[in-house]
Design a protein around this motif. Sequence first.
Motif, mmCIF file in Angstrom:
data_model
loop_
_atom_site.group_PDB
_atom_site.id
_atom_site.type_symbol
_atom_site.label_atom_id
_atom_site.label_comp_id
_atom_site.label_asym_id
_atom_site.label_seq_id
_atom_site.Cartn_x
_atom_site.Cartn_y
_atom_site.Cartn_z
ATOM 1 N N VAL A 1 0.840 -1.201 0.000
ATOM 2 C CA VAL A 1 0.000 0.000 0.000
ATOM 3 C C VAL A 1 0.875 1.251 0.000
ATOM 4 C CG1 VAL A 1 -1.690 1.325 1.311
ATOM 5 C CG2 VAL A 1 -1.963 -1.142 1.090
ATOM 6 N N ALA A 2 1.902 1.279 0.857
ATOM 7 C CA ALA A 2 2.806 2.436 0.890
ATOM 8 C C ALA A 2 3.489 2.626 -0.463
ATOM 9 C CB ALA A 2 3.847 2.256 1.994
ATOM 10 N N GLY A 3 3.940 1.524 -1.063
ATOM 11 C CA GLY A 3 4.600 1.618 -2.364
ATOM 12 C C GLY A 3 3.668 2.112 -3.455
ATOM 13 N N SER A 4 2.407 1.689 -3.411
ATOM 14 C CA SER A 4 1.452 2.143 -4.422
ATOM 15 C C SER A 4 1.221 3.648 -4.320
ATOM 16 C CB SER A 4 0.131 1.390 -4.278
ATOM 17 O OG SER A 4 -0.535 1.743 -3.078
ATOM 18 N N LEU A 5 1.223 4.190 -3.099
ATOM 19 C CA LEU A 5 1.034 5.626 -2.924
ATOM 20 C C LEU A 5 2.239 6.408 -3.464
ATOM 21 C CD1 LEU A 5 -0.553 5.646 0.640
ATOM 22 C CD2 LEU A 5 -1.692 6.201 -1.506
ATOM 23 N N VAL A 6 3.430 5.884 -3.255
ATOM 24 C CA VAL A 6 4.621 6.525 -3.822
ATOM 25 C C VAL A 6 4.544 6.505 -5.348
ATOM 26 C CG1 VAL A 6 7.125 6.390 -4.046
ATOM 27 C CG2 VAL A 6 6.055 6.003 -1.821
ATOM 28 N N LEU A 7 4.092 5.386 -5.903
ATOM 29 C CA LEU A 7 3.956 5.294 -7.356
ATOM 30 C C LEU A 7 2.897 6.259 -7.876
ATOM 31 C CD1 LEU A 7 5.068 3.808 -9.796
ATOM 32 C CD2 LEU A 7 3.320 2.048 -9.468
ATOM 33 N N TYR A 8 1.794 6.391 -7.144
ATOM 34 C CA TYR A 8 0.797 7.401 -7.507
ATOM 35 C C TYR A 8 1.451 8.788 -7.574
ATOM 36 C CZ TYR A 8 -3.728 4.939 -7.381
ATOM 37 O OH TYR A 8 -4.815 4.151 -7.669
ATOM 38 N N SER A 9 2.254 9.103 -6.558
ATOM 39 C CA SER A 9 2.895 10.420 -6.513
ATOM 40 C C SER A 9 3.778 10.647 -7.736
ATOM 41 C CB SER A 9 3.724 10.550 -5.226
ATOM 42 O OG SER A 9 4.378 11.795 -5.165
ATOM 43 N N VAL A 10 4.524 9.613 -8.137
ATOM 44 C CA VAL A 10 5.384 9.722 -9.321
ATOM 45 C C VAL A 10 4.552 9.953 -10.583
ATOM 46 C CG1 VAL A 10 7.016 8.459 -10.788
ATOM 47 C CG2 VAL A 10 7.213 8.323 -8.293
ATOM 48 N N PHE A 11 3.394 9.295 -10.657
ATOM 49 C CA PHE A 11 2.552 9.378 -11.849
ATOM 50 C C PHE A 11 1.693 10.642 -11.912
ATOM 51 C CE2 PHE A 11 2.186 4.506 -12.732
ATOM 52 C CZ PHE A 11 3.522 4.507 -13.121
ATOM 53 N N MET A 12 1.553 11.356 -10.787
ATOM 54 C CA MET A 12 0.599 12.476 -10.740
ATOM 55 C C MET A 12 1.192 13.730 -11.384
ATOM 56 S SD MET A 12 -1.126 11.693 -7.018
ATOM 57 C CE MET A 12 -2.166 13.145 -6.889
ATOM 58 N N ASN A 13 1.201 13.723 -12.720
ATOM 59 C CA ASN A 13 1.605 14.881 -13.509
ATOM 60 C C ASN A 13 0.758 14.901 -14.768
ATOM 61 O OD1 ASN A 13 3.064 13.275 -15.648
ATOM 62 N ND2 ASN A 13 4.298 12.710 -13.848
ATOM 63 N N LEU A 14 0.956 15.894 -15.617
ATOM 64 C CA LEU A 14 0.104 16.052 -16.794
ATOM 65 C C LEU A 14 0.523 15.171 -17.955
ATOM 66 C CD1 LEU A 14 -0.405 19.935 -16.815
ATOM 67 C CD2 LEU A 14 -1.699 18.163 -15.611
ATOM 68 N N ASP A 15 1.669 14.469 -17.849
ATOM 69 C CA ASP A 15 2.190 13.692 -18.973
ATOM 70 C C ASP A 15 1.927 12.196 -18.856
ATOM 71 O OD1 ASP A 15 3.282 16.035 -20.111
ATOM 72 O OD2 ASP A 15 5.008 15.886 -18.762
ATOM 73 N N THR A 16 1.678 11.694 -17.656
ATOM 74 C CA THR A 16 1.477 10.254 -17.475
ATOM 75 C C THR A 16 0.199 9.811 -18.172
ATOM 76 O OG1 THR A 16 2.573 10.344 -15.318
ATOM 77 C CG2 THR A 16 1.207 8.406 -15.778
ATOM 78 N N PRO A 17 0.246 8.742 -18.985
ATOM 79 C CA PRO A 17 -0.990 8.234 -19.607
ATOM 80 C C PRO A 17 -1.988 7.798 -18.534
ATOM 81 C CG PRO A 17 0.957 7.111 -20.485
ATOM 82 C CD PRO A 17 1.424 7.952 -19.363
ATOM 83 N N ILE A 18 -3.237 8.039 -18.777
ATOM 84 C CA ILE A 18 -4.259 7.724 -17.774
ATOM 85 C C ILE A 18 -4.260 6.238 -17.422
ATOM 86 C CG2 ILE A 18 -6.747 7.608 -17.382
ATOM 87 C CD1 ILE A 18 -5.565 10.366 -16.953
ATOM 88 N N TRP A 19 -4.039 5.364 -18.413
ATOM 89 C CA TRP A 19 -4.069 3.924 -18.139
ATOM 90 C C TRP A 19 -3.020 3.520 -17.106
ATOM 91 C CZ3 TRP A 19 0.339 1.188 -18.687
ATOM 92 C CH2 TRP A 19 1.324 1.682 -19.560
ATOM 93 N N ALA A 20 -1.938 4.285 -16.986
ATOM 94 C CA ALA A 20 -0.862 3.931 -16.054
ATOM 95 C C ALA A 20 -1.336 3.937 -14.603
ATOM 96 C CB ALA A 20 0.318 4.890 -16.228
ATOM 97 N N PHE A 21 -2.390 4.699 -14.312
ATOM 98 C CA PHE A 21 -2.885 4.760 -12.935
ATOM 99 C C PHE A 21 -3.569 3.460 -12.509
ATOM 100 C CE2 PHE A 21 -2.337 9.183 -14.060
ATOM 101 C CZ PHE A 21 -1.792 9.719 -12.897
ATOM 102 N N LEU A 22 -3.795 2.553 -13.455
ATOM 103 C CA LEU A 22 -4.322 1.235 -13.103
ATOM 104 C C LEU A 22 -3.278 0.396 -12.372
ATOM 105 C CD1 LEU A 22 -6.143 0.408 -16.474
ATOM 106 C CD2 LEU A 22 -7.213 1.165 -14.331
ATOM 107 N N ILE A 23 -1.997 0.680 -12.593
ATOM 108 C CA ILE A 23 -0.918 -0.115 -11.986
ATOM 109 C C ILE A 23 -0.867 0.085 -10.471
ATOM 110 C CG2 ILE A 23 1.573 -0.538 -11.953
ATOM 111 C CD1 ILE A 23 1.617 0.348 -14.908
ATOM 112 N N PRO A 24 -0.723 1.324 -9.971
ATOM 113 C CA PRO A 24 -0.747 1.469 -8.507
ATOM 114 C C PRO A 24 -2.075 1.062 -7.897
ATOM 115 C CG PRO A 24 -0.782 3.630 -9.580
ATOM 116 C CD PRO A 24 -0.474 2.621 -10.631
#
Length: 510
Positions: A362-385
């Motif tokens: 769970v902690a790791g998924s939140l860190v990954l969310y933080s890395v992905f939370m920008n305007l360039d990350t493809p939306i589908w990538a948020f399925l991973i965390p």
Amino acid sequence: MTDASTGSVTAPRRAASAQNTPRSAWPALWALVIGFFMILVDTTIVSVANPAIKAALDPDTNNLDNVVWVTSAYLLAYAVPLLITGRLGDRFGPKNIYLVGLAIFTLASLGCGLSPTLGALIAFRAVQGIGAALMTPQTMAVITRTFPPNQRGAAMGLWGATSGVAMLVGPLAGGLLVDGFGWEWIFFVNLPVGVIGFVLAWILVPRLEKHPHRFDLVGVVLSAVALFLIVFGLQEAQTYDWGVIWGPVTVWGLILVGIAVLGLFIWQQFRTKSEPLVPMALFRDRNFSVANLGIAAVGFTVTSMSLPLMFFIQLARGLTPTESALLLVPMAVAAGVLSPIAGRWIDRTDPRVLLVPGLLLVAGSLVLYSVFMNLDTPIWAFLIPSLIMGIGNAGMWGPLATTATRNLSPRQAGAGAGIYNTTRTIGSVLGSAAIAAFMQARLEANLPGAGDGGFEAGQLPDVVAGPFATAMAQTILLPAAVMLVGVVAVLFLRRPTPSTAAWEAPVRTE
């Protein structure tokens, strides 16, 4: 599924004949789970609907603290009575108290949907919280009193699976209802569910033996005052720039007085000779104590993570509530499928085997969310965390609850369930308050003067959306850090032995 952890039609019969579990245990649990499910769905629905609620009832300011009180008022009213509602279940019967709570919650849902102002909505959410406080300890108390220790993991697996399904149904239903009918319908949908749950609980839940208790009213008052001062101080800190609220009263003053009253409450509990609100003897069981620390971290994290994530997805990336909810499908499916399996394992293994990797994921998924939370990350990538978090959730909810309640006697069931759920809800309240303050601080740091205008869902220009996304990405690291504290806590758990479990077959009064 056909095993005991799912509560299927055949599983209760095998459990009853082979393990001396009362034949009514599984049907009663299924009936209670409906109300528990409604409470969880209501929380996740509101997190998805927050931007729409703000746009409808508080459109003129950028102060996110206002709409956060829709969640915080509910959680505060939920947390304060939990210590005594567990005892009420022992005294008047868990079935009776559960039904009263379900009726209050359902009627308050109608009031929420009809609210014409943000203030009215917050008030009805507080009433909802009182209803939820009456219901929640009874679910765990019934599990503790009707399932022997070596089967509670299976029962708590169903409890954990319920939270996983709620993670899916809540956001999806919330998105569809908000998009299709308006935010009011996220509350109206509770009405038929509440009626069905009431009828099934009335029929299926047995009336268990009652245990007389004295009620520590001094403890109730002290705990309520302490919680209110601390949470209100944290909630309003950013609004008042950590300074003066009115007259000589400052934010820090409220928080420090709240901490002092909390210390007085703890001292009073040790000094109370008859029946304290919190029986300190329960904490002599290391697993009970550590599980409470773990669930506080979980409550903080689960409540606080949704706000920055949903505001980022909807405001910075322009997704609708329904589209936002679809990104949580992997999390909900993974938690719902894996929780019963984890429930079976916890009955015969060291709880740390599941809890340490679960909390770390769970902690790791939140860190990954933080890395992905920008305007360039493809939306589908948020399925991973989302998927990683769902796997972690399966090793978190049920195992913690099983570990906390395994050694409780029937007389302690209500008190233990009340303490456990109070700890979880206090974590949630603090998470809601802290995330609002931290989010506002990050917004001010990345968007100076952000409180001067209004945010509208899906309409942030890139020049604003970029810094806004950065602020949300920084904010979500707070629950990640708190979850790591939970990891450290559960390392101190012990593997329970059968000889430590005190249980006797429940006595029915009907």
